[in-house]
Design a protein around this motif. Structure first.
Motif, PDB file in Angstrom:
ATOM      1  N   ALA A 451       0.109  -8.300  -5.998  1.00  0.00           N
ATOM      2  CA  ALA A 451      -1.270  -8.612  -5.622  1.00  0.00           C
ATOM      3  C   ALA A 451      -1.958  -7.452  -4.910  1.00  0.00           C
ATOM      4  O   ALA A 451      -3.180  -7.452  -4.766  1.00  0.00           O
ATOM      5  CB  ALA A 451      -1.284  -9.836  -4.709  1.00  0.00           C
ATOM      6  N   ARG A 452      -1.183  -6.431  -4.493  1.00  0.00           N
ATOM      7  CA  ARG A 452      -1.752  -5.346  -3.702  1.00  0.00           C
ATOM      8  C   ARG A 452      -1.544  -3.967  -4.310  1.00  0.00           C
ATOM      9  O   ARG A 452      -1.927  -2.968  -3.716  1.00  0.00           O
ATOM     10  CB  ARG A 452      -1.123  -5.370  -2.298  1.00  0.00           C
ATOM     11  CG  ARG A 452      -1.414  -6.655  -1.524  1.00  0.00           C
ATOM     12  CD  ARG A 452      -0.536  -6.758  -0.294  1.00  0.00           C
ATOM     13  NE  ARG A 452      -0.886  -7.912   0.544  1.00  0.00           N
ATOM     14  CZ  ARG A 452      -0.417  -9.133   0.346  1.00  0.00           C
ATOM     15  NH1 ARG A 452       0.390  -9.378  -0.677  1.00  0.00           N
ATOM     16  NH2 ARG A 452      -0.780 -10.128   1.139  1.00  0.00           N
ATOM     17  N   ILE A 453      -0.918  -3.910  -5.492  1.00  0.00           N
ATOM     18  CA  ILE A 453      -0.543  -2.614  -6.072  1.00  0.00           C
ATOM     19  C   ILE A 453      -1.456  -2.261  -7.237  1.00  0.00           C
ATOM     20  O   ILE A 453      -1.682  -3.097  -8.122  1.00  0.00           O
ATOM     21  CB  ILE A 453       0.925  -2.655  -6.558  1.00  0.00           C
ATOM     22  CG1 ILE A 453       1.860  -2.805  -5.377  1.00  0.00           C
ATOM     23  CG2 ILE A 453       1.273  -1.401  -7.324  1.00  0.00           C
ATOM     24  CD1 ILE A 453       3.325  -2.851  -5.759  1.00  0.00           C
ATOM     25  N   PRO A 454      -1.969  -1.018  -7.291  1.00  0.00           N
ATOM     26  CA  PRO A 454      -2.750  -0.594  -8.456  1.00  0.00           C
ATOM     27  C   PRO A 454      -1.866  -0.468  -9.689  1.00  0.00           C
ATOM     28  O   PRO A 454      -0.642  -0.367  -9.591  1.00  0.00           O
ATOM     29  CB  PRO A 454      -3.311   0.769  -8.028  1.00  0.00           C
ATOM     30  CG  PRO A 454      -2.387   1.247  -6.969  1.00  0.00           C
ATOM     31  CD  PRO A 454      -1.910   0.018  -6.249  1.00  0.00           C
ATOM     32  N   SER A 455      -2.483  -0.480 -10.835  1.00  0.00           N
ATOM     33  CA  SER A 455      -1.762  -0.431 -12.106  1.00  0.00           C
ATOM     34  C   SER A 455      -0.877   0.808 -12.182  1.00  0.00           C
ATOM     35  O   SER A 455      -1.280   1.910 -11.805  1.00  0.00           O
ATOM     36  CB  SER A 455      -2.760  -0.429 -13.268  1.00  0.00           C
ATOM     37  OG  SER A 455      -2.089  -0.326 -14.494  1.00  0.00           O
TER      38      SER A 455
END
Length: 570
Positions: A451-455
């Motif tokens: 939920a908090r990590i970029p692709s």
């Protein structure tokens, strides 16, 4: 159906093997890798070459319908289990009678390993689909040679099922080749036809298409993984110290009682009844059918005893066991005195030996340990056994009078079916089905980080935390972000690392700016730890630029820091 569908997604995915298949299916849905499934093996994104892809395709289709969840990943296996039970009703009806078919389906659905074991009906895997397709093939071939139905459509249906079985589990299909071999050898002239040639040619072409494409893309590595490693390597993977025969990779013989419990204890009684009735009545046809079913179970057991290394390889043998036990129930309901006596004896044996009843204190230690029975009080159970056997003896002695005076023939059969159902429900109570603490920990932290990590941002796992444990469940719940191992010193000093899963005791030693997004307690066996998901923050523009750059690079090129790939193999 209640056992196999209710709360199917309530537990997190297991790391082995459903986490692997679910991750590959999710990658197909989200990134389009359908023809050749891909997933992250550690930090490297690569093809999944160890298994044929049909189970992954079906899980991916399920995810398109129900979302990328554990429930969707498990729907194909659960559905395959229920469909196999429906097929066993038809199979038992055609082999024996309707009551036997109902009994076979009920026995199959209530085998504890199928609803609570790894790669069973409540896990997302290949084995239940494989059993379904293999059983469909065996049924149509049996029907082709054992009835007056000679339609080519039966051969074509058997071939289609064989193709699906191969595309589900590859070389394991050899088990079902052994199953149908006696039918083909005994009736070989019926297969010397043009429809047989058409079916065989079409089947070979359909089976060969995917391996040819994969070999063209992956080269010899495909052969190394799907044949050398998965087949030859497993057959000679070493000797299990618990095996009764030296050199075997898994103690199938020692653990067979637990794998087949409780219906395996009924099986000898069913075979004994068949033998007695066959000798008395000279039932040549019925005798051949049971003999073939015994061959089915024995051939699967012998094959995988010498080539397998996991308990779920025996699942194809559950099919003939269910049919034979169903035959015993049908014979008892239809008034066969020998079958009624056998049912009472089988019930007493289950109560005495089964792992689902307390130990009564009269069994030798060796037998008790082999059967896996639990220690417990014996007085009340001994009384229950005596009452059960007494009531059973009375029912056997007065069955004909009760049936003729209380029920019509139709009601007697229906009442017998209900009685079988009640006995099944009493003997086989589903336990709480769940995954390990480590799997749940991976699921919770994977979802929190996702939920908090970029692709495409990598997640680093503290190497001391992993300690050889696989991380496929973390891979699935973190949307298949690349995973890498990092030691404690590297996590403290490598400023390109942004997202990590660490032992909570290490958090206080981190001098880099960070925030903890989730902490859980992990306990499994003798291992225990508080696990924390950490996001390292930046207090300078220069560091923020470095972090953004790191997410666009390969994890193996992090400013001179050498990463350790996750060695995750099935």
């Amino acid at each position: 159906m209640y056992v196999y569908y209710v709360n199917l997604g309530g537990s997190s995915l297991g790391t082995w093997d459903e986490g692997v298949y679910a991750t590959a299916a999710r990658t197909a849905v989200e990134q389009g890798y359908w023809l050749l499934p891909h997933l992250h093996w550690g930090t490297e994104f690569q093809p999944f070459l160890e298994k044929t892809p049909l189970a992954i395709w079906l899980e991916a289709v399920s995810m398109l319908l129900f979302g990328t969840t554990a429930f969707a990943a498990r729907i194909p296996s659960a559905t395959a289990t229920v469909l196999t039970a429906a097929l066993l009703y038809v199979f038992g009806r055609d082999l024996f009678d309707r009551i036997s078919g109902v009994g076979a389906a009920m026995v199959f659905l209530t085998i504890p390993y199928l609803y609570a074991g790894m790669n069973g009906g409540r896990e997302g895997g290949t084995d239940m689909l494989f059993v379904l397709f293999g059983t469909v093939m065996a049924y149509f071939i049996w029907r082709y040679v054992s009835t007056q139905d000679r339609r080519p459509a039966l051969l074509y249906a058997a071939t289609a099922a064989a193709v699906l079985a191969v595309l589900t589990k590859g070389f394991a299909f050899g088990a079902f080749v052994l199953v149908v071999a006696p039918l083909i050898v005994r009736h070989w002239r019926r297969f010397l036809t043009r429809p047989t040639a058409i079916a065989a040619t079409g089947g070979i072409i359909c089976i060969a298409l995917w391996p040819m494409y994969t070999f063209a893309v992956a080269g010899p590595e495909f052969i190394d993984e799907i044949l050398i490693e998965q087949v030859i390597g497993r057959a000679g993977s070493g000797s299990d110290p618990n095996a009764l025969i030296s050199g075997l990779s898994y103690p199938y013989l020692r653990r067979a009682p637990d794998s087949l419990d409780p219906w395996g204890y009924v099986l000898p009684f069913a075979i004994g009844v068949w033998a007695v009735r066959a000798v008395r009545s000279r039932m040549a046809v019925e005798g051949w059918q049971i003999t073939w079913l015994v061959w089915w179970g024995a051939s699967v057991g012998v094959l995988f005893t010498f080539t397998g290394d996991h308990p779920w390889y025996l699942i194809p043998a559950y099919v003939p066991m269910s049919l034979i036990v169903g035959y015993l129930g049908g014979a008892a309901v239809n008034g066969a005195r020998s079958a009624q006596v056998a049912v009472v004896g089988a019930l007493g044996t289950v109560i005495l030996i089964s792992a689902r009843t307390p130990r009564i204190g009269v069994l030798p230690d060796v037998l008790a340990n082999t059967a896996g029975v639990y220690p417990g009080s014996s007085k009340g159970l001994l009384f229950a056994i005596a009452v059960t056997l007494l009531i059973g003896a009375i029912l056997v002695a007065s069955w004909d009078q009760l049936r003729s005076s209380l029920f019509s023939e139709r009601w007697a059969r229906a009442g017998g079916a209900v009685l079988i159902l009640v006995v099944v429900m009493l003997l086989v109570t589903p336990p709480a089905v769940g995954t390990s603490n480590w799997d749940r920990t991976q699921a919770e932290h994977g979802a929190a980080l996702d939920a908090r990590i970029p692709s495409n941002a990598p997640i680093y796992v503290q190497s001391e935390l992993r300690s050889g444990r696989p991380l496929f469940a973390l891979d699935f719940y973190s949307s298949a972000h690349p995973l890498a191992l990092a030691g404690a010193d590297e996590l403290r000093n490598n400023e390109t690392i942004r997202y990590a899963l660490v032992n909570s005791q290490m958090v206080d030693t981190l001098e880099r700016p960070h925030k903890v997004v989730l902490t859980t307690h992990y306990h499994e066996g003798t291992n225990a730890a508080n696990v924390s998901a950490v996001i390292f923050t930046s207090s300078s523009t220069r560091h923020a630029q470095s972090v953004r750059a790191s997410t666009r690079k390969s994890v193996s090129d992090n400013n001179g820091f050498e990463n350790q790939l996750l060695d995750s193999t099935l």
